[in-house]
Design an enzyme around this catalytic site. Structure first.
Site, PDB file in Angstrom:
ATOM      1  CE1 TYR A 200      -2.747  -3.294   1.624  1.00 49.52           C
ATOM      2  CE2 TYR A 200      -4.321  -1.628   0.913  1.00 49.52           C
ATOM      3  CZ  TYR A 200      -4.041  -2.933   1.273  1.00 49.52           C
ATOM      4  OH  TYR A 200      -5.050  -3.865   1.283  1.00 49.52           O
ATOM      5  CE1 TYR A 383      -5.176  -4.852   4.419  1.00 45.62           C
ATOM      6  CE2 TYR A 383      -4.779  -7.224   4.545  1.00 45.62           C
ATOM      7  CZ  TYR A 383      -4.907  -6.067   3.799  1.00 45.62           C
ATOM      8  OH  TYR A 383      -4.801  -6.125   2.436  1.00 45.62           O
TER       9      TYR A 383
HETATM   10  C1  PHB Z   1      -7.137  -6.946  -4.617  1.00 43.71           C
HETATM   11  O1  PHB Z   1      -8.028  -6.829  -5.484  1.00 43.71           O
HETATM   12  O2  PHB Z   1      -6.233  -7.774  -4.722  1.00 43.71           O
HETATM   13  C2  PHB Z   1      -7.150  -6.036  -3.454  1.00 43.71           C
HETATM   14  C3  PHB Z   1      -8.075  -5.013  -3.389  1.00 43.71           C
HETATM   15  C4  PHB Z   1      -8.078  -4.173  -2.287  1.00 43.71           C
HETATM   16  C5  PHB Z   1      -7.154  -4.359  -1.275  1.00 43.71           C
HETATM   17  C6  PHB Z   1      -6.253  -5.393  -1.338  1.00 43.71           C
HETATM   18  C7  PHB Z   1      -6.243  -6.236  -2.433  1.00 43.71           C
HETATM   19  O3  PHB Z   1      -7.139  -3.527  -0.215  1.00 43.71           O
END
Ligand code: PHB
Ligand code: APR
Length: 389
Positions: A200, A383
């Site tokens: 991120y 998370y």
């Molecule tokens: C994903 O589509 O892989 C994805 C989307 C949002 C997130 C993490 C992964 O926060």
């Protein structure tokens, strides 16, 4: 047509609910407006909390997930030119599983059809009636004919744009909404991921996220305007922007053919209560989170776990109390993750209306969350979904 539980929508919420009920001998019919081909190819979320993966496993649809899914014990937060690891498993004992929502949907559809249970594609619900009676009905159109499904209860699992929520009388529901002044441009690329876990990234050019679907497929996102035109984003521009926003000394982002691209706006939305008479809303039909915390799919699965337990208590023992408390039970968790998703979103995105003060606050928050074990643990608990609600 008559059944016990009429399920509108064959997304993860509707299909998982049907599966949990079938295991207890409760009948359902699933109605899906789109074709099987369409629902099995649309690219959606990809991060499962440990508890969500366990739910699918317990429901008997975890075999391919456990074979092909990838366990990740942490994530990276990148800002100010540095990439910081958040060791979620070490902090909480819990991990996440990377496995596409599309694959979950395929597995659930295959299991339902194999068991010979009713699932109608291209069957669009157009109205839900008699919610205050003991025989609610879903009116739907299938193969050009208008038909009716009579049931004991209706599960509205038809997503944000479905008809179930709309069939509740105005005045009985209250909605809470927050729109964000940006969206995500998402791509699926045929290239091995360049990092071992999700990144991120906060940057002066806007947010970027590096995710994946498999050892050969990467899923990347860029913050863009909420109404951004994809046509403005030829492949080279996407790669260049991703590279700039995630740049790190001694590291490069590998590029590959882009298989899919699309823009989605971001919003937070909750409707309360999540039930009316004999209609129970679950998943995106009742709430939306911005994708930054990867919570949409997990919340949808949790709703139907609660709903299935409540329906089982009612059919088995005639006990209505859990059904009556369905909304209340779900909303506690929904609001926990509405907060988490909003918090992650505001911490990481460039606010087009913000100023340097906002940027300094974001960086202070990011330093805190990566520098303090207590703060990192709070992020990790949310998370991975093990947080107390
Ligand atoms: C994903 O589509 O892989 C994805 C989307 C949002 C997130 C993490 C992964 O926060
Ligand atoms: N009649 C029948 N089916 C309908 C109707 C209708 N009138 N309206 C919508 N549907 C179908 C949609 O085509 C879709 O397949 O309902 C399904 C809803 O599925 P999802 O949108 O996947 O929602 P849900 O099961 O709640 O899962 C939530 O999906 O959008 C993502 O981020 C979100 O990961 C989360 C997950």
């Amino acid at each position: 047509m008559r059944t016990q539980v009429g399920i509108v929508g064959a997304g993860p919420a509707g299909l998982t609910l049907g599966h949990l009920l079938a295991r207890e001998g409760i009948e359902s019919v699933v109605l899906e407006s789109r074709s099987r081909e369409y629902v099995e190819h649309r690219i959606r979320a990809g991060v499962l909390e440990q508890g969500s993966a366990q739910l699918l496993r317990d429901a008997g649809v975890g075999e391919r997930m456990d074979r092909e899914g990838m366990v990740h014990g942490g994530i990276y937060l990148q800002f100010g030119g540095e990439r910081h690891h958040v060791p979620m498993r070490e902090l909480t004992g819990a991990a996440i599983l990377i496995y596409g929502q599309t694959e979950i949907v395929k597995d659930l559809i295959a299991a339902r059809l194999q068991a010979g249970l009713p699932l109608l594609f291209e069957a669009e619900a157009v109205a839900v009636r008699g919610l205050e009676s003991e025989r609610p009905r879903v009116e739907f159109v299938h193969e050009g004919r208008r038909e009716e499904l009579e049931c004991d209860v209706v599960a509205g699992c038809d997503g944000f744009h479905g008809v179930c929520r709309e069939s509740i009388p105005r005045g009985a529901l209250r909605s809470y909404v927050r729109e964000y002044p940006f969206g995500w441009l998402g791509i699926l690329a045929r290239v091995a991921p360049s990092t071992d876990e999700l990144v991120y990234a906060h940057s002066d050019r806007g947010f970027a996220l590096l995710s994946l679907r498999s050892p050969q497929l990467s899923r990347y996102y860029l913050q863009v305007a909420h109404d951004e035109d994809v046509a403005e984003w030829p492949d080279e521009r996407i790669w260049e922007e991703l590279a700039r926003r995630t740049a790190l000394e001694g590291w490069t982002l590998a590029e590959g053919p882009i298989l899919e691209k699309g823009v989605t706006g971001m919003r937070s939305f909750v409707c309360e209560p999540m039930q009316y008479g004999r209609l129970f809303l679950a998943g995106d039909a009742a709430h939306i989170v911005p994708p930054t915390g990867a919570k949409g799919l997990n919340l949808a699965l949790r709703d139907v776990q609660v709903l299935a337990e409540a329906l089982i208590a009612w059919y088995r023992r005639g006990d209505r109390s859990a059904l009556e408390r369905y909304s209340e039970r779900c909303l506690r968790r929904v609001w926990r993750f509405e907060h988490f998703a909003w918090w992650m979103t505001t911490m990481l995105h460039l606010d087009p209306g913000g100023d340097e003060f906002d940027r300094r606050l974001q960086l202070a928050q990011l330093r805190h969350v990566t520098g303090s074990r207590a703060a990192a643990t709070a992020l990790a608990e949310n998370y991975t979904g093990v947080v107390a609600v």
